[in-house]
Design a protein around this motif. Structure first.
Motif, PDB file in Angstrom:
ATOM      1  N   ILE A   1     -12.650 -17.664   3.460  1.00  0.00           N
ATOM      2  CA  ILE A   1     -13.968 -18.510   3.248  1.00  0.00           C
ATOM      3  C   ILE A   1     -14.636 -18.761   4.443  1.00  0.00           C
ATOM      4  CG2 ILE A   1     -14.968 -20.774   2.381  1.00  0.00           C
ATOM      5  CD1 ILE A   1     -12.002 -21.102   0.803  1.00  0.00           C
ATOM      6  N   ILE A   2     -16.046 -18.278   4.506  1.00  0.00           N
ATOM      7  CA  ILE A   2     -16.901 -18.443   5.685  1.00  0.00           C
ATOM      8  C   ILE A   2     -16.894 -19.592   6.360  1.00  0.00           C
ATOM      9  CG2 ILE A   2     -18.966 -17.923   6.721  1.00  0.00           C
ATOM     10  CD1 ILE A   2     -19.107 -15.417   5.017  1.00  0.00           C
ATOM     11  N   GLU A   3     -16.272 -20.023   7.438  1.00  0.00           N
ATOM     12  CA  GLU A   3     -16.388 -21.443   8.125  1.00  0.00           C
ATOM     13  C   GLU A   3     -16.320 -21.168   9.591  1.00  0.00           C
ATOM     14  OE1 GLU A   3     -12.987 -23.882   5.418  1.00  0.00           O
ATOM     15  OE2 GLU A   3     -12.368 -22.849   7.120  1.00  0.00           O
ATOM     16  N   GLU A   4     -17.363 -22.224   9.970  1.00  0.00           N
ATOM     17  CA  GLU A   4     -17.555 -22.009  11.502  1.00  0.00           C
ATOM     18  C   GLU A   4     -16.211 -22.607  12.084  1.00  0.00           C
ATOM     19  OE1 GLU A   4     -21.471 -23.250  12.714  1.00  0.00           O
ATOM     20  OE2 GLU A   4     -20.645 -24.191  14.340  1.00  0.00           O
ATOM     21  N   ASP A   5     -15.435 -21.938  13.058  1.00  0.00           N
ATOM     22  CA  ASP A   5     -14.497 -22.250  13.828  1.00  0.00           C
ATOM     23  C   ASP A   5     -13.280 -21.989  12.778  1.00  0.00           C
ATOM     24  OD1 ASP A   5     -16.102 -25.100  15.341  1.00  0.00           O
ATOM     25  OD2 ASP A   5     -15.772 -22.864  15.937  1.00  0.00           O
ATOM     26  N   GLY A   6     -13.666 -21.486  11.605  1.00  0.00           N
ATOM     27  CA  GLY A   6     -12.187 -21.266  10.634  1.00  0.00           C
ATOM     28  C   GLY A   6     -11.559 -19.766  11.140  1.00  0.00           C
TER      29      GLY A   6
END
Lengths: 239, 183
Positions: free
Chosen positions: A171-176
């Protein structure tokens, strides 16, 4: 006629006789560039992760092979005017055969590395300590390959619901986390051969009391992670 | 699930290729000055004068009819019979040369007339291989979780490692996975 007084060989003597008849298990290998190339190839083939590129060795071997090829070609040309003797033919045949063997080892070395780069392209690119193990050409290859694969996947990923189109994140997540990047398995089991006596060695820091006595020519089947340092130190070779 | 990792593993043919650097004595029937190869210098070659060369070169010369091969000391019928006896009697493995299978195979294929009885020799080597293989399998069956700390395979040969590699690495990799999830 065997005299009654002749002592029968004891089982110990027979064992020693057999051992001496069998001879040493391994032979001393001279430390030449060719033997180093062979070791580099086998280690690369057997290691689950990519090993540091042998810049100097490959440069020297390439130069040696080129020089040898020129020498052989020159002597063929020089002899070429008259009829070449049978021994000239034999000599050329032998040089040619050895060059083929060395070229095979070089190609196999490069190919083993490329195979691993392709399998772990993104991992190589995002981990600096892995990237520096690649040659300049290999780094470019990793980058080009990752781009081509991403382009190829985008035909499908582009159709995914929003937020799910990434090749490297579920899932595209900033800082993921980049949780979809294949990595080499450092716990894969490998076979290795000990090159020098090391005595009692602690292999697993999680189990410090468990030591193994390592003697030259011992063969171990063990998790790669536990002998990685020994491999770097050239105390073991993979097989 | 088919493990694609086995496609990347070193093959039996490659193991054999690597064995071809083992040295053998040959008796040439020709004269030639030393050969300065990249891997080493061999010769000079003089008729009837024994000299040591790597096996790939010995086979090349043999195929050209340029030499006879001197079988290594361990590759004779009497010694091989003794090895079979010892292998059958003990749980441990005899200290055979690391590439005994590759060397025996090549000599029994390309240097038959240089062996006292190549057919019998090959049968004996194959028997040794089979007896050892049975012992290896018995050893595999007895492995427990201590194997995850590492297993010493004393006196195993190169080809024997190649044969058990796919099974053993997969089995222990799976065993490890299973023991981790069990925690």
């Amino acid at each position: 006629r065997v005299s009654r007084d002749t002592p029968r060989a004891s089982p110990m003597d027979e064992e020693e006789d057999l051992a001496s008849q069998l001879g040493p298990r391994t032979s001393q290998v001279p430390d030449t560039d060719v033997s180093r190339l062979k070791r580099a190839y086998v280690n690369e083939k057997c290691a689950p992760e990519i090993l540091p590129f042998e810049h100097d060795l490959m440069r020297r071997v390439t130069e040696s092979v080129d020089a040898q090829e020129s020498t052989v070609a020159a002597s063929r040309a020089a002899a070429g005017s008259g009829a070449s003797s049978a021994t000239d033919d034999l000599t050329a045949h032998v040089y040619h055969a050895e060059l083929n063997r060395i070229r095979f080892l070089m190609r196999a070395y490069y190919r083993a590395r490329l195979r691993k780069i392709e399998t772990h392209a993104v991992h190589c690119l995002k981990e600096p300590d892995v990237l520096e193990r690649l040659s300049d050409l290999e780094q470019r290859y990793a980058s080009d390959y990752a781009n081509i694969v991403e382009e190829h996947f985008s035909s499908v990923l582009g159709q995914m619901p929003e937020g799910y189109e990434s090749m490297v994140q579920q899932i595209i997540e900033e800082d993921g986390a980049f949780d979809m990047v294949p990595e080499p398995d450092a716990d894969a089991h490998v076979f290795c051969r000990v090159r020098e006596d090391r005595g009692d060695v602690m292999l697993d820091p999680d189990d410090p009391e468990n030591t193994m006595d390592l003697e030259r020519d011992d063969i171990l089947m063990i998790r790669y992670r536990l002998i990685k340092k020994l491999l770097e130190d050239e105390a073991v070779d993979l097989m | 699930m088919i493990e694609s990792a086995s496609l990347d593993a070193i093959s039996h043919q490659e193991v054999h290729f690597l064995a071809e650097d083992e040295h053998l004595d040959v008796v040439p029937n020709f004269s030639l000055q030393s050969l300065h190869l990249l891997g080493g210098t061999y010769g000079p070659f003089r008729p009837q004068m024994k000299t040591s060369v790597p096996m790939w070169l010995a086979m090349l010369l043999k195929k050209q009819g340029k030499c006879s091969v001197v079988p290594p000391r361990w590759l004779d019928v009497a010694t091989l019979k003794q090895v079979i006896e010892s292998e059958r009697a003990d749980d441990v493995f005899q200290g055979l040369p690391h590439h005994y299978i590759e060397i025996a195979t090549d000599l029994c294929k390309h240097a038959r007339e240089d062996l006292e009885d190549w057919n019998l020799t090959f049968d004996l080597v194959d028997t040794i291989r089979a007896v050892r293989h049975n012992k290896i399998q018995a050893g595999l069956r007895s492995l427990d979780e201590n194997a995850l700390k590492g297993v010493k395979l004393t006196n195993m040969s190169a080809m024997e490692v190649s044969v058990i590699r796919p099974f053993m690495s997969n089995a222990l990799d799976n065993f490890l996975e299973g023991s981790i999830t069990a925690e």
